[in-house]
Design a protein around this motif. Structure first.
Motif, PDB file in Angstrom:
ATOM      1  N   PRO A  46     -45.330 -14.323 -18.217  1.00 59.49           N
ATOM      2  CA  PRO A  46     -44.382 -13.377 -17.620  1.00 59.49           C
ATOM      3  C   PRO A  46     -45.025 -12.067 -17.184  1.00 59.49           C
ATOM      4  O   PRO A  46     -44.644 -11.510 -16.147  1.00 59.49           O
ATOM      5  CB  PRO A  46     -43.358 -13.140 -18.747  1.00 59.49           C
ATOM      6  N   ALA A  47     -46.002 -11.578 -17.961  1.00 57.16           N
ATOM      7  CA  ALA A  47     -46.674 -10.337 -17.579  1.00 57.16           C
ATOM      8  C   ALA A  47     -47.445 -10.503 -16.274  1.00 57.16           C
ATOM      9  O   ALA A  47     -47.398  -9.640 -15.390  1.00 57.16           O
ATOM     10  CB  ALA A  47     -47.611  -9.884 -18.703  1.00 57.16           C
ATOM     11  N   ALA A  48     -48.153 -11.622 -16.137  1.00 54.88           N
ATOM     12  CA  ALA A  48     -48.903 -11.869 -14.903  1.00 54.88           C
ATOM     13  C   ALA A  48     -47.964 -12.065 -13.722  1.00 54.88           C
ATOM     14  O   ALA A  48     -48.236 -11.583 -12.615  1.00 54.88           O
ATOM     15  CB  ALA A  48     -49.813 -13.092 -15.075  1.00 54.88           C
ATOM     16  N   SER A  59     -46.595  -8.683 -12.614  1.00 54.99           N
ATOM     17  CA  SER A  59     -47.601  -7.963 -11.829  1.00 54.99           C
ATOM     18  C   SER A  59     -47.698  -8.529 -10.420  1.00 54.99           C
ATOM     19  O   SER A  59     -47.804  -7.778  -9.440  1.00 54.99           O
ATOM     20  CB  SER A  59     -48.955  -8.055 -12.532  1.00 54.99           C
ATOM     21  N   PHE A  60     -47.648  -9.849 -10.302  1.00 52.84           N
ATOM     22  CA  PHE A  60     -47.719 -10.486  -8.980  1.00 52.84           C
ATOM     23  C   PHE A  60     -46.511 -10.105  -8.122  1.00 52.84           C
ATOM     24  O   PHE A  60     -46.653  -9.791  -6.940  1.00 52.84           O
ATOM     25  CB  PHE A  60     -47.799 -12.002  -9.146  1.00 52.84           C
ATOM     26  N   ILE A  61     -45.305 -10.138  -8.702  1.00 55.94           N
ATOM     27  CA  ILE A  61     -44.098  -9.793  -7.947  1.00 55.94           C
ATOM     28  C   ILE A  61     -44.151  -8.341  -7.488  1.00 55.94           C
ATOM     29  O   ILE A  61     -43.795  -8.005  -6.345  1.00 55.94           O
ATOM     30  CB  ILE A  61     -42.852 -10.066  -8.799  1.00 55.94           C
ATOM     31  N   ARG A  84     -61.299  -5.485 -23.214  1.00 56.14           N
ATOM     32  CA  ARG A  84     -61.331  -5.440 -24.684  1.00 56.14           C
ATOM     33  C   ARG A  84     -59.932  -5.331 -25.268  1.00 56.14           C
ATOM     34  O   ARG A  84     -59.619  -5.979 -26.277  1.00 56.14           O
ATOM     35  CB  ARG A  84     -62.190  -4.255 -25.130  1.00 56.14           C
ATOM     36  N   TYR A  85     -59.071  -4.529 -24.649  1.00 53.53           N
ATOM     37  CA  TYR A  85     -57.746  -4.282 -25.218  1.00 53.53           C
ATOM     38  C   TYR A  85     -56.639  -5.134 -24.602  1.00 53.53           C
ATOM     39  O   TYR A  85     -55.599  -5.329 -25.225  1.00 53.53           O
ATOM     40  CB  TYR A  85     -57.387  -2.801 -25.065  1.00 53.53           C
ATOM     41  N   PHE A  86     -56.851  -5.609 -23.360  1.00 52.96           N
ATOM     42  CA  PHE A  86     -55.809  -6.391 -22.684  1.00 52.96           C
ATOM     43  C   PHE A  86     -56.240  -7.822 -22.397  1.00 52.96           C
ATOM     44  O   PHE A  86     -55.429  -8.611 -21.917  1.00 52.96           O
ATOM     45  CB  PHE A  86     -55.377  -5.706 -21.390  1.00 52.96           C
ATOM     46  N   GLY A  87     -57.489  -8.132 -22.635  1.00 52.92           N
ATOM     47  CA  GLY A  87     -57.966  -9.494 -22.498  1.00 52.92           C
ATOM     48  C   GLY A  87     -57.832 -10.032 -21.089  1.00 52.92           C
ATOM     49  O   GLY A  87     -58.221  -9.396 -20.099  1.00 52.92           O
ATOM     50  N   VAL A  88     -57.207 -11.210 -20.985  1.00 54.63           N
ATOM     51  CA  VAL A  88     -57.116 -11.906 -19.716  1.00 54.63           C
ATOM     52  C   VAL A  88     -56.177 -11.201 -18.737  1.00 54.63           C
ATOM     53  O   VAL A  88     -56.187 -11.497 -17.535  1.00 54.63           O
ATOM     54  CB  VAL A  88     -56.646 -13.356 -19.966  1.00 54.63           C
ATOM     55  N   LEU A  89     -55.389 -10.259 -19.221  1.00 55.30           N
ATOM     56  CA  LEU A  89     -54.486  -9.508 -18.349  1.00 55.30           C
ATOM     57  C   LEU A  89     -55.178  -8.345 -17.641  1.00 55.30           C
ATOM     58  O   LEU A  89     -54.501  -7.560 -16.972  1.00 55.30           O
ATOM     59  CB  LEU A  89     -53.296  -8.975 -19.143  1.00 55.30           C
ATOM     60  N   GLN A  90     -56.476  -8.232 -17.784  1.00 50.55           N
ATOM     61  CA  GLN A  90     -57.193  -7.106 -17.180  1.00 50.55           C
ATOM     62  C   GLN A  90     -56.970  -7.033 -15.675  1.00 50.55           C
ATOM     63  O   GLN A  90     -56.649  -5.975 -15.123  1.00 50.55           O
ATOM     64  CB  GLN A  90     -58.693  -7.219 -17.472  1.00 50.55           C
ATOM     65  N   ARG A  91     -57.099  -8.152 -14.985  1.00 52.56           N
ATOM     66  CA  ARG A  91     -56.926  -8.152 -13.539  1.00 52.56           C
ATOM     67  C   ARG A  91     -55.471  -7.881 -13.162  1.00 52.56           C
ATOM     68  O   ARG A  91     -55.189  -7.143 -12.210  1.00 52.56           O
ATOM     69  CB  ARG A  91     -57.381  -9.492 -12.961  1.00 52.56           C
ATOM     70  N   SER A  92     -54.537  -8.464 -13.895  1.00 52.54           N
ATOM     71  CA  SER A  92     -53.119  -8.235 -13.603  1.00 52.54           C
ATOM     72  C   SER A  92     -52.749  -6.771 -13.796  1.00 52.54           C
ATOM     73  O   SER A  92     -51.969  -6.210 -13.008  1.00 52.54           O
ATOM     74  CB  SER A  92     -52.251  -9.119 -14.507  1.00 52.54           C
ATOM     75  N   LEU A  93     -53.313  -6.138 -14.823  1.00 54.47           N
ATOM     76  CA  LEU A  93     -53.036  -4.724 -15.056  1.00 54.47           C
ATOM     77  C   LEU A  93     -53.609  -3.868 -13.930  1.00 54.47           C
ATOM     78  O   LEU A  93     -52.972  -2.910 -13.470  1.00 54.47           O
ATOM     79  CB  LEU A  93     -53.619  -4.293 -16.402  1.00 54.47           C
ATOM     80  N   TYR A 121     -56.167 -16.094  -3.353  1.00 48.91           N
ATOM     81  CA  TYR A 121     -55.141 -15.077  -3.589  1.00 48.91           C
ATOM     82  C   TYR A 121     -54.688 -15.053  -5.053  1.00 48.91           C
ATOM     83  O   TYR A 121     -54.458 -13.989  -5.622  1.00 48.91           O
ATOM     84  CB  TYR A 121     -53.944 -15.348  -2.675  1.00 48.91           C
ATOM     85  N   ALA A 122     -54.571 -16.240  -5.668  1.00 49.69           N
ATOM     86  CA  ALA A 122     -54.129 -16.295  -7.064  1.00 49.69           C
ATOM     87  C   ALA A 122     -55.106 -15.588  -7.987  1.00 49.69           C
ATOM     88  O   ALA A 122     -54.709 -14.907  -8.942  1.00 49.69           O
ATOM     89  CB  ALA A 122     -53.956 -17.749  -7.491  1.00 49.69           C
ATOM     90  N   GLU A 123     -56.391 -15.711  -7.698  1.00 51.94           N
ATOM     91  CA  GLU A 123     -57.381 -15.034  -8.542  1.00 51.94           C
ATOM     92  C   GLU A 123     -57.397 -13.536  -8.286  1.00 51.94           C
ATOM     93  O   GLU A 123     -57.545 -12.727  -9.214  1.00 51.94           O
ATOM     94  CB  GLU A 123     -58.767 -15.622  -8.284  1.00 51.94           C
ATOM     95  N   LEU A 124     -57.222 -13.127  -7.028  1.00 53.67           N
ATOM     96  CA  LEU A 124     -57.177 -11.703  -6.716  1.00 53.67           C
ATOM     97  C   LEU A 124     -56.000 -11.020  -7.401  1.00 53.67           C
ATOM     98  O   LEU A 124     -56.089  -9.859  -7.808  1.00 53.67           O
ATOM     99  CB  LEU A 124     -57.081 -11.510  -5.199  1.00 53.67           C
ATOM    100  N   MET A 125     -54.891 -11.727  -7.548  1.00 52.72           N
ATOM    101  CA  MET A 125     -53.689 -11.170  -8.166  1.00 52.72           C
ATOM    102  C   MET A 125     -53.680 -11.304  -9.684  1.00 52.72           C
ATOM    103  O   MET A 125     -52.765 -10.805 -10.340  1.00 52.72           O
ATOM    104  CB  MET A 125     -52.446 -11.844  -7.593  1.00 52.72           C
ATOM    105  N   GLY A 126     -54.659 -12.000 -10.257  1.00 55.95           N
ATOM    106  CA  GLY A 126     -54.732 -12.144 -11.704  1.00 55.95           C
ATOM    107  C   GLY A 126     -53.980 -13.330 -12.259  1.00 55.95           C
ATOM    108  O   GLY A 126     -53.963 -13.532 -13.485  1.00 55.95           O
ATOM    109  N   LEU A 127     -53.352 -14.146 -11.395  1.00 52.39           N
ATOM    110  CA  LEU A 127     -52.595 -15.297 -11.880  1.00 52.39           C
ATOM    111  C   LEU A 127     -53.514 -16.413 -12.381  1.00 52.39           C
ATOM    112  O   LEU A 127     -53.238 -17.044 -13.408  1.00 52.39           O
ATOM    113  CB  LEU A 127     -51.691 -15.838 -10.770  1.00 52.39           C
ATOM    114  N   LYS A 128     -54.587 -16.663 -11.669  1.00 52.09           N
ATOM    115  CA  LYS A 128     -55.469 -17.767 -12.051  1.00 52.09           C
ATOM    116  C   LYS A 128     -56.141 -17.495 -13.391  1.00 52.09           C
ATOM    117  O   LYS A 128     -56.347 -18.424 -14.183  1.00 52.09           O
ATOM    118  CB  LYS A 128     -56.529 -18.004 -10.965  1.00 52.09           C
TER     119      LYS A 128
END
Length: 289
Positions: free
Chosen positions: A9-11, A14-16, A91-100, A161-168
């Protein structure tokens, strides 16, 4: 499991947000200057000259405000792209770094668009007022903007595009596939390190090709052109790689598609390992590898 379930949901949020901001950016940079925006008090005859504008606080104040908004956006976009900040966020957000990063960039761009101050009484660098230019120049600009945005959307698809937006990143993490960048070839990673903005020329077309280039639009075009130019560092090796990728996609498009192909863990685009085992039938939807 709970944190993992919250990643998706967080990713998606961010995408929306980024998608909506992109639509608003099209309106801000293309539709408003081409199809008409805010009314001009007094009309074009009320505009001042360049020397008089430098002494008019009613013109300098909104320009200073707009400059501050642009500096805020450029500062956020550059600071969060540094390796130090990315390492801290990972370090603090992990895989959500790109989405953030994408969400913060979208919010910064929203601030620019929402609080941008037009300068209707300021001087203009050029303006199509007399016929037939008043009819044909806006039409030509509109056609060029449509072509530029179509190219931008196509390039974003090619660059994944999915990787640029952090979804992948989140998708791979949930499936336990690791980091998507680890599957890229060294040439692709080298290209990404040199090219932060794959749509540089197209964005410059959108910024500069307008029937009326007023003071605030000139400020926007100048600063973003400078920023895009500083972030653009391709060399001949990168260009050769891009040409080879484009030629490979064109060759794939020219081949007849088979009616039914078995699922495979080999990418039909370049023969490399595909960790998801999904068949990607359209080469334009297959990212650079």
């Amino acid at each position: 499991m709970a944190p993992t379930l919250l990643l998706v949901p967080a990713a998606l949020a961010s995408f929306i947000l980024a998608f909506g901001t992109g639509v608003e950016f099209v309106r801000f940079t293309s539709l408003r200057p081409l199809l008409g925006g805010l009314p001009e008090p007094g009309g074009p005859d009320a505009r001042q000259g360049w020397l008089a504008a430098l002494q008019d606080c009613s013109i300098l104040a909104p320009l200073a405000w707009d400059l501050g908004l642009l500096i805020l956006f450029v500062g956020q976009h550059s600071l969060m792209a540094t390796e130090t900040v990315k390492a801290w966020m990972s370090r603090y957000f992990g895989v959500l770094q790109r989405s953030l990063y994408v969400a913060c960039t979208a919010l910064a761009l929203q601030l620019v668009m929402r609080y941008w101050e037009p300068v209707p009484r300021g001087p203009v660098l050029w303006e199509a007022r007399a016929e037939p230019w008043a009819t044909w120049v806006p039409l030509l600009c509109f056609v060029l903007h449509v072509i530029a945005w179509l190219l931008i959307f196509s390039i974003l698809l090619v660059f994944d595009y999915a990787e640029l937006m952090g979804l992948k990143q989140v998708y791979y993490h949930v499936l336990g596939l690791g980091e998507p960048l680890a599957l890229k070839s060294p040439r692709a990673l080298r290209l990404f390190s040199h090219l932060r903005h794959p749509v540089c020329v197209e964005l410059l077309t959108v910024l500069w090709v307008v029937p009326t280039l007023g003071t605030d639009r000139l400020l926007l075009a100048l600063l973003l052109t400078l920023y895009l130019g500083l972030a653009h560092g391709l060399d001949q090796q990168d260009l050769r790689y891009l040409r080879a990728q484009l030629q490979r996609k064109l060759n794939l498009l020219s081949r007849p598609q088979e009616a039914s192909l078995p699922r495979s863990r080999v990418c039909k685009f370049d023969g490399s390992a595909c960790p998801t085992g999904l068949f990607r039938p359209c080469p334009w939807l297959c990212p650079l590898t």
